[in-house]
Design an enzyme around this catalytic site. Structure first.
Site, mmCIF file in Angstrom:
data_model
loop_
_atom_site.group_PDB
_atom_site.id
_atom_site.type_symbol
_atom_site.label_atom_id
_atom_site.label_comp_id
_atom_site.label_asym_id
_atom_site.label_seq_id
_atom_site.Cartn_x
_atom_site.Cartn_y
_atom_site.Cartn_z
ATOM 1 N N ASN A 1 4.970 -4.543 12.799
ATOM 2 C CA ASN A 1 6.109 -5.100 12.315
ATOM 3 C C ASN A 1 7.446 -4.892 12.951
ATOM 4 O O ASN A 1 7.544 -3.831 12.981
ATOM 5 C CB ASN A 1 5.807 -6.217 11.097
ATOM 6 C CG ASN A 1 6.987 -7.087 10.952
ATOM 7 O OD1 ASN A 1 7.978 -7.233 11.291
ATOM 8 N ND2 ASN A 1 5.957 -7.873 10.659
ATOM 9 N N CYS B 1 -2.781 5.426 3.406
ATOM 10 C CA CYS B 1 -4.016 4.806 3.361
ATOM 11 C C CYS B 1 -4.636 5.543 2.444
ATOM 12 O O CYS B 1 -5.748 4.955 1.633
ATOM 13 C CB CYS B 1 -4.361 4.945 5.052
ATOM 14 S SG CYS B 1 -3.819 3.494 5.478
ATOM 15 N N GLU C 1 -6.599 0.976 8.829
ATOM 16 C CA GLU C 1 -7.287 1.650 7.156
ATOM 17 C C GLU C 1 -7.856 0.944 6.130
ATOM 18 O O GLU C 1 -8.297 0.474 5.599
ATOM 19 C CB GLU C 1 -7.028 2.970 7.031
ATOM 20 C CG GLU C 1 -7.594 4.525 7.874
ATOM 21 C CD GLU C 1 -6.048 4.984 8.744
ATOM 22 O OE1 GLU C 1 -6.227 5.428 8.826
ATOM 23 O OE2 GLU C 1 -5.094 3.628 8.714
ATOM 24 N N ASN D 1 9.549 -5.138 11.819
ATOM 25 C CA ASN D 1 10.678 -4.357 10.730
ATOM 26 C C ASN D 1 9.015 -3.520 10.374
ATOM 27 O O ASN D 1 8.344 -4.002 9.586
ATOM 28 C CB ASN D 1 10.399 -5.709 9.351
ATOM 29 C CG ASN D 1 10.681 -4.776 7.930
ATOM 30 O OD1 ASN D 1 10.767 -4.044 8.269
ATOM 31 N ND2 ASN D 1 10.635 -6.368 7.486
#
Length: 130
Positions: free
Chosen positions: A45, A89, A55, A47
């Site tokens: 994104n 993650c 993951e 942002n």
């Protein structure tokens, strides 16, 4: 599904990756304890804080489907550079997986394997909140 098939599932997820800013395409495939496999890709994104990691997407899809026990996860990138899950993650995986979770990374010279405990020692768990 063996480790090679799990890596292949992660590689297929790379193809769905949306990474127009970093151009770093990542895919992951997580195997549940009962043999189901869920894949995910990174979705960037503008942002960056709203980006989704491969993951986490694979784990989220599995959890949404009712799974809470996992055997292993494979991670690949378009560069096949041996990418490992990032710290965020790793912490997400630790919510549902023990230190013995196998993490299979797609490296330039083949597969490299770690355990979650090796990559994230002394992790924060629910027991720390009690």
């Amino acid at each position: 599904m063996d480790d090679a098939d799990l890596i292949d599932a992660a590689r297929k997820a790379v193809e769905q990756s949306y990474a127009p800013y970093s151009e770093y395409y990542v895919g992951a495939a997580i195997a549940t304890a009962d043999g189901a496999v869920f894949s995910g890709c990174n979705i960037e994104n503008a942002n960056y804080s709203n980006s989704v990691h491969a993951e986490e997407l694979a784990l989220s899809k599995a959890v949404e489907a009712g799974h809470r026990s996992f055997d292993r996860i494979a991670v690949s990138s378009a560069r096949r550079d041996g990418v490992t899950p990032c710290g965020m993650c790793r912490q997400s995986l630790a919510e549902f997986c023990g230190d013995d979770l196998r993490i299979i990374c797609d490296g330039p010279d083949g597969r490299v394997e770690y355990t979650l405990g090796e990559l994230l020692p002394e992790t924060i768990t629910a027991s720390h909140l009690q």
